[in-house]
Design an enzyme around this catalytic site. Structure first.
Site, PDB file in Angstrom:
ATOM      1  N   GLU A   1       0.836  -1.207   0.000  1.00 50.03           N
ATOM      2  CA  GLU A   1       0.000   0.000   0.000  1.00 50.03           C
ATOM      3  C   GLU A   1       0.870   1.256   0.000  1.00 50.03           C
ATOM      4  O   GLU A   1       0.588   2.226  -0.719  1.00 50.03           O
ATOM      5  CB  GLU A   1      -0.908  -0.010   1.225  1.00 50.03           C
ATOM      6  CG  GLU A   1      -1.766   1.240   1.391  1.00 50.03           C
ATOM      7  CD  GLU A   1      -2.252   1.404   2.815  1.00 50.03           C
ATOM      8  OE1 GLU A   1      -2.649   2.531   3.159  1.00 50.03           O
ATOM      9  OE2 GLU A   1      -2.222   0.420   3.583  1.00 50.03           O
TER      10      GLU A   1
ATOM     11  N   ASP B   1      -7.309   1.230   0.521  1.00 48.31           N
ATOM     12  CA  ASP B   1      -5.958   0.711   0.748  1.00 48.31           C
ATOM     13  C   ASP B   1      -5.650  -0.459  -0.180  1.00 48.31           C
ATOM     14  O   ASP B   1      -4.520  -0.605  -0.664  1.00 48.31           O
ATOM     15  CB  ASP B   1      -5.801   0.253   2.199  1.00 48.31           C
ATOM     16  CG  ASP B   1      -5.814   1.403   3.192  1.00 48.31           C
ATOM     17  OD1 ASP B   1      -5.685   2.565   2.748  1.00 48.31           O
ATOM     18  OD2 ASP B   1      -5.960   1.141   4.400  1.00 48.31           O
TER      19      ASP B   1
ATOM     20  N   GLU C   1      -4.561   0.634  -3.622  1.00 50.16           N
ATOM     21  CA  GLU C   1      -3.162   1.073  -3.624  1.00 50.16           C
ATOM     22  C   GLU C   1      -2.208  -0.113  -3.518  1.00 50.16           C
ATOM     23  O   GLU C   1      -1.158  -0.133  -4.175  1.00 50.16           O
ATOM     24  CB  GLU C   1      -2.929   2.054  -2.484  1.00 50.16           C
ATOM     25  CG  GLU C   1      -3.658   3.375  -2.672  1.00 50.16           C
ATOM     26  CD  GLU C   1      -3.443   4.338  -1.531  1.00 50.16           C
ATOM     27  OE1 GLU C   1      -3.562   5.554  -1.766  1.00 50.16           O
ATOM     28  OE2 GLU C   1      -3.168   3.889  -0.397  1.00 50.16           O
TER      29      GLU C   1
ATOM     30  N   ASP D   1       0.689   3.824  -3.038  1.00 50.55           N
ATOM     31  CA  ASP D   1       0.293   5.214  -2.811  1.00 50.55           C
ATOM     32  C   ASP D   1       1.223   6.169  -3.551  1.00 50.55           C
ATOM     33  O   ASP D   1       0.771   7.124  -4.198  1.00 50.55           O
ATOM     34  CB  ASP D   1       0.294   5.505  -1.316  1.00 50.55           C
ATOM     35  CG  ASP D   1      -0.019   6.961  -1.012  1.00 50.55           C
ATOM     36  OD1 ASP D   1      -1.158   7.391  -1.249  1.00 50.55           O
ATOM     37  OD2 ASP D   1       0.891   7.678  -0.550  1.00 50.55           O
TER      38      ASP D   1
END
Length: 265
Positions: free
Chosen positions: A70, A143, A146, A74
Site C-alpha cells: 500500500e 488501501d 493502492e 500510494d
C-alpha cells in the site's frame, strides 16, 4: 498491457474452503477468485503469492499483509495520476493540478474504483474484521486499490504496464475532473442535477448501524422521486461516507435511465 491468460493449476487436493480467509494456501479457490479479479484488473500475476499478499489485511496476518505494498502503491498512484493530469491539462497551473490530483486519489475515488473491480469479495480478512463489516469499509477498499498498484509494479517490473492498468481503472474520471462539477462531492452533484430537472431533493435514511465504535458501519438508503429509479443502499465508516457512496451510485443510475426521467406520482 499484459494479456489475460489462465493461471497454473493449484496444489492438488487443497483443504476445503482453503481461502475462506482462514488459510493462505494457493488453492483452487484462490485461483478461481484471482481469475475473476484478473479480468477486472486487466493484469495477470506471475507471482501468485504477491497477488495474495496484496489482498491480505492486517487483521488476518499482522506481519504478512498489504501495508508495505500500500505504501508503494500510494507513491506510484500519485505519480501516475499527476503525470496524466500534467499531459492532459497543459494550461492548468500547479495549484489547480494539485487539487485535481487530490480529488482523484482521495478515498472516495479509490472506493469507486474498488467497487468497479469488485474487490470486497476478494479481500482476505480476519474473522473479527469480516464480522464487523470490513469488506465494505471504505478505508480497507481504498488501501487495497493502492496495494494492488504496488503489487502489479513489483510483479511486472514495468512502469508502463502499471500506468496502463491504473489509468484503465480510472476510465473517464481523469477527463471529467476538469469539470468543476466533478470536483464537488457526490451529494452536491446529485442535488444540483435533480434541481436542474425540477425534481424533489434526494432523501437519505439511516437504515442501521452495525458493530461498535470505533469500527461501526453505517447503512444508508438514498431515494429520489423518479420513475424506474430504485433506491440505493450503501454502507460506510460514517453516515457521511455512506451517503456520499449512495449518492455517487444514484448519479450513475440516473445517467443510465432511458428517455426523459419522469417524476413519480
Amino acid at each position: 498491457m499484459k494479456p489475460t491468460s489462465q493461471y497454473p493449476q493449484a496444489v492438488p487436493n487443497p483443504p476445503k474452503n482453503s481461502l475462506s480467509d482462514d488459510t493462505l494456501v494457493i488453492s483452487s479457490e484462490f485461483i478461481q477468485r484471482l481469475a475473476v479479479l484478473t479480468r477486472k484488473l486487466g493484469y495477470v500475476f506471475n507471482d501468485l503469492s504477491l497477488a495474495k499478499l496484496a489482498l491480505t489485511h492486517r487483521s488476518f496476518d499482522s506481519k504478512k499483509n498489504y501495508e508495505r505494498l500500500e505504501f508503494l502503491g500510494d507513491a506510484l498512484l500519485g505519480m501516475i495520476v499527476g503525470e496524466a493530469l500534467y499531459h492532459r491539462y497543459p494550461t492548468q497551473n500547479e495549484g489547480r493540478l494539485t487539487r485535481m490530483r487530490a480529488t482523484l486519489v482521495r478515498q472516495e475515488s479509490l472506493v469507486i474504483i474498488a467497487q468497479n473491480l469488485e474487490l470486497s469479495n476478494q479481500l482476505i480478512l480476519g474473522v473479527g474484521e469480516r464480522k464487523g463489516g470490513g469488506r465494505n469499509r471504505a478505508s480497507i477498499l481504498a488501501d487495497a486499490v493502492e496495494s494492488l498498484i504496488g503489487a502489479i509494479y513489483l510483479d511486472s517490473q514495468d512502469m508502463n504496464i502499471t500506468r496502463e492498468c491504473v489509468l484503465s481503472w480510472y476510465g473517464d474520471l481523469i477527463d471529467n475532473v476538469n469539470d468543476q462539477k466533478a470536483l464537488k462531492d457526490a451529494k452536491s452533484r446529485l442535488q444540483e442535477w435533480l434541481q436542474s430537472k425540477q425534481f424533489d431533493l434526494p432523501h437519505y435514511e439511516l437504515m442501521e448501524t452495525r458493530g461498535n465504535a470505533p469500527h461501526q458501519l453505517f447503512v444508508v438508503r438514498c431515494q429520489v422521486n423518479i420513475i424506474n429509479c430504485p433506491d440505493i443502499t450503501e454502507s460506510g465508516e460514517s453516515r457521511r461516507i455512506a451517503e456520499q457512496k449512495a449518492a455517487e451510485l444514484m448519479i450513475n443510475q440516473l445517467h443510465k435511465l432511458p428517455g426523459v426521467p419522469k417524476k413519480r406520482r
